[in-house]
Scaffold this motif. Structure first.
Motif, PDB file in Angstrom:
ATOM      1  N   MET A   1       0.847  -1.181   0.000  1.00  0.00           N
ATOM      2  CA  MET A   1       0.000   0.000   0.000  1.00  0.00           C
ATOM      3  C   MET A   1       0.888   1.238   0.000  1.00  0.00           C
ATOM      4  O   MET A   1       1.932   1.262   0.646  1.00  0.00           O
ATOM      5  N   MET A   2       0.469   2.237  -0.747  1.00  0.00           N
ATOM      6  CA  MET A   2       1.136   3.536  -0.760  1.00  0.00           C
ATOM      7  C   MET A   2       0.118   4.584  -0.350  1.00  0.00           C
ATOM      8  O   MET A   2      -1.038   4.527  -0.770  1.00  0.00           O
ATOM      9  N   GLU A   3       0.535   5.506   0.469  1.00  0.00           N
ATOM     10  CA  GLU A   3      -0.345   6.592   0.893  1.00  0.00           C
ATOM     11  C   GLU A   3       0.248   7.908   0.410  1.00  0.00           C
ATOM     12  O   GLU A   3       1.413   8.211   0.679  1.00  0.00           O
ATOM     13  N   PHE A   4      -0.546   8.683  -0.322  1.00  0.00           N
ATOM     14  CA  PHE A   4      -0.099   9.973  -0.835  1.00  0.00           C
ATOM     15  C   PHE A   4      -0.756  11.087  -0.043  1.00  0.00           C
ATOM     16  O   PHE A   4      -1.935  11.017   0.285  1.00  0.00           O
ATOM     17  N   ARG A   5       0.027  12.105   0.252  1.00  0.00           N
ATOM     18  CA  ARG A   5      -0.463  13.261   0.999  1.00  0.00           C
ATOM     19  C   ARG A   5      -0.300  14.503   0.133  1.00  0.00           C
ATOM     20  O   ARG A   5       0.664  14.627  -0.607  1.00  0.00           O
ATOM     21  N   PRO A  16      10.518   3.345   1.353  1.00  0.00           N
ATOM     22  CA  PRO A  16      11.766   2.936   2.001  1.00  0.00           C
ATOM     23  C   PRO A  16      13.011   3.637   1.440  1.00  0.00           C
ATOM     24  O   PRO A  16      13.932   3.954   2.195  1.00  0.00           O
ATOM     25  N   TYR A  17      13.036   3.915   0.149  1.00  0.00           N
ATOM     26  CA  TYR A  17      14.205   4.567  -0.444  1.00  0.00           C
ATOM     27  C   TYR A  17      14.222   6.071  -0.188  1.00  0.00           C
ATOM     28  O   TYR A  17      15.262   6.695  -0.167  1.00  0.00           O
ATOM     29  N   GLY A  18      13.030   6.653  -0.023  1.00  0.00           N
ATOM     30  CA  GLY A  18      12.946   8.095   0.208  1.00  0.00           C
ATOM     31  C   GLY A  18      11.599   8.649  -0.190  1.00  0.00           C
ATOM     32  O   GLY A  18      10.652   7.921  -0.447  1.00  0.00           O
ATOM     33  N   ARG A  19      11.545   9.945  -0.239  1.00  0.00           N
ATOM     34  CA  ARG A  19      10.298  10.654  -0.530  1.00  0.00           C
ATOM     35  C   ARG A  19      10.099  10.774  -2.041  1.00  0.00           C
ATOM     36  O   ARG A  19      11.006  11.184  -2.763  1.00  0.00           O
TER      37      ARG A  19
END
Length: 129
Positions: A1-5, A16-19
Motif C-alpha cells: 500500500m502507498m499513501e499519498f499526501r 523505504p528509499y525516500g520521498r
C-alpha cells in the motif's frame, strides 16, 4: 500500500528509499507520465539485465532511451512508448539478443500491465567493446 499526501502543487509519499513527490507541474515533482514511462523502461531494463547475466553474456552497460507518444484529443493519454536499448559488451550476437528482447517483454510486469492499452515497442543496438 502507498499513501499519498497533499503538498503545494502536488502529492508525496514516503517510501523505504525516500520521498517521492508527484505533480502535474515539473516545478513540484515528477510528472505522472514520467513515472509511467520510467516504470516501463526500468522494469524492462532490469529484466533484460537479469537475463543477460543468467546467460553469462559479457555486458558492460545498458542505456535506455524512451519516447512517449501522447494523444491530445483524449486527455493527452500515452498511446505508445518506444524503448531503445544500447547494450555495450563483448561478443554479443544480434540473433541471441533478439530472443532476449522477446523474453524481456514477456516477463516485464509493467509492460504486461499496460498491454492492450499502450503500445510498447522495444529496439536495441549493440555497442562492441
Amino acid at each position: 500500500m502507498m499513501e499519498f499526501r497533499m503538498k503545494d502543487g502536488g502529492f508525496f509519499t514516503e517510501l523505504p528509499y525516500g520521498r517521492l513527490e508527484v505533480s502535474g507541474d515539473e516545478n513540484y515533482g515528477f510528472r505522472p507520465y514520467q513515472l509511467l514511462v520510467s516504470s516501463l523502461a526500468v522494469c524492462s531494463g532490469g529484466i533484460l539485465r537479469n537475463i543477460l547475466e543468467k546467460m553469462r553474456l559479457d555486458v558492460h552497460d545498458i542505456q535506455i532511451t524512451t519516447n512517449a507518444e501522447r494523444n491530445k484529443e483524449k486527455a493527452n493519454r500515452i498511446e505508445k512508448v518506444s524503448l531503445h536499448f544500447k547494450i555495450t559488451g563483448t561478443g554479443l550476437r544480434k540473433d541471441k539478443l533478439e530472443r532476449v528482447m522477446e523474453l524481456t517483454k514477456k516477463n516485464c510486469a509493467m509492460v504486461q500491465s499496460v498491454e492492450g492499452s499502450i503500445e510498447v515497442s522495444e529496439t536495441f543496438e549493440i555497442i562492441e567493446v
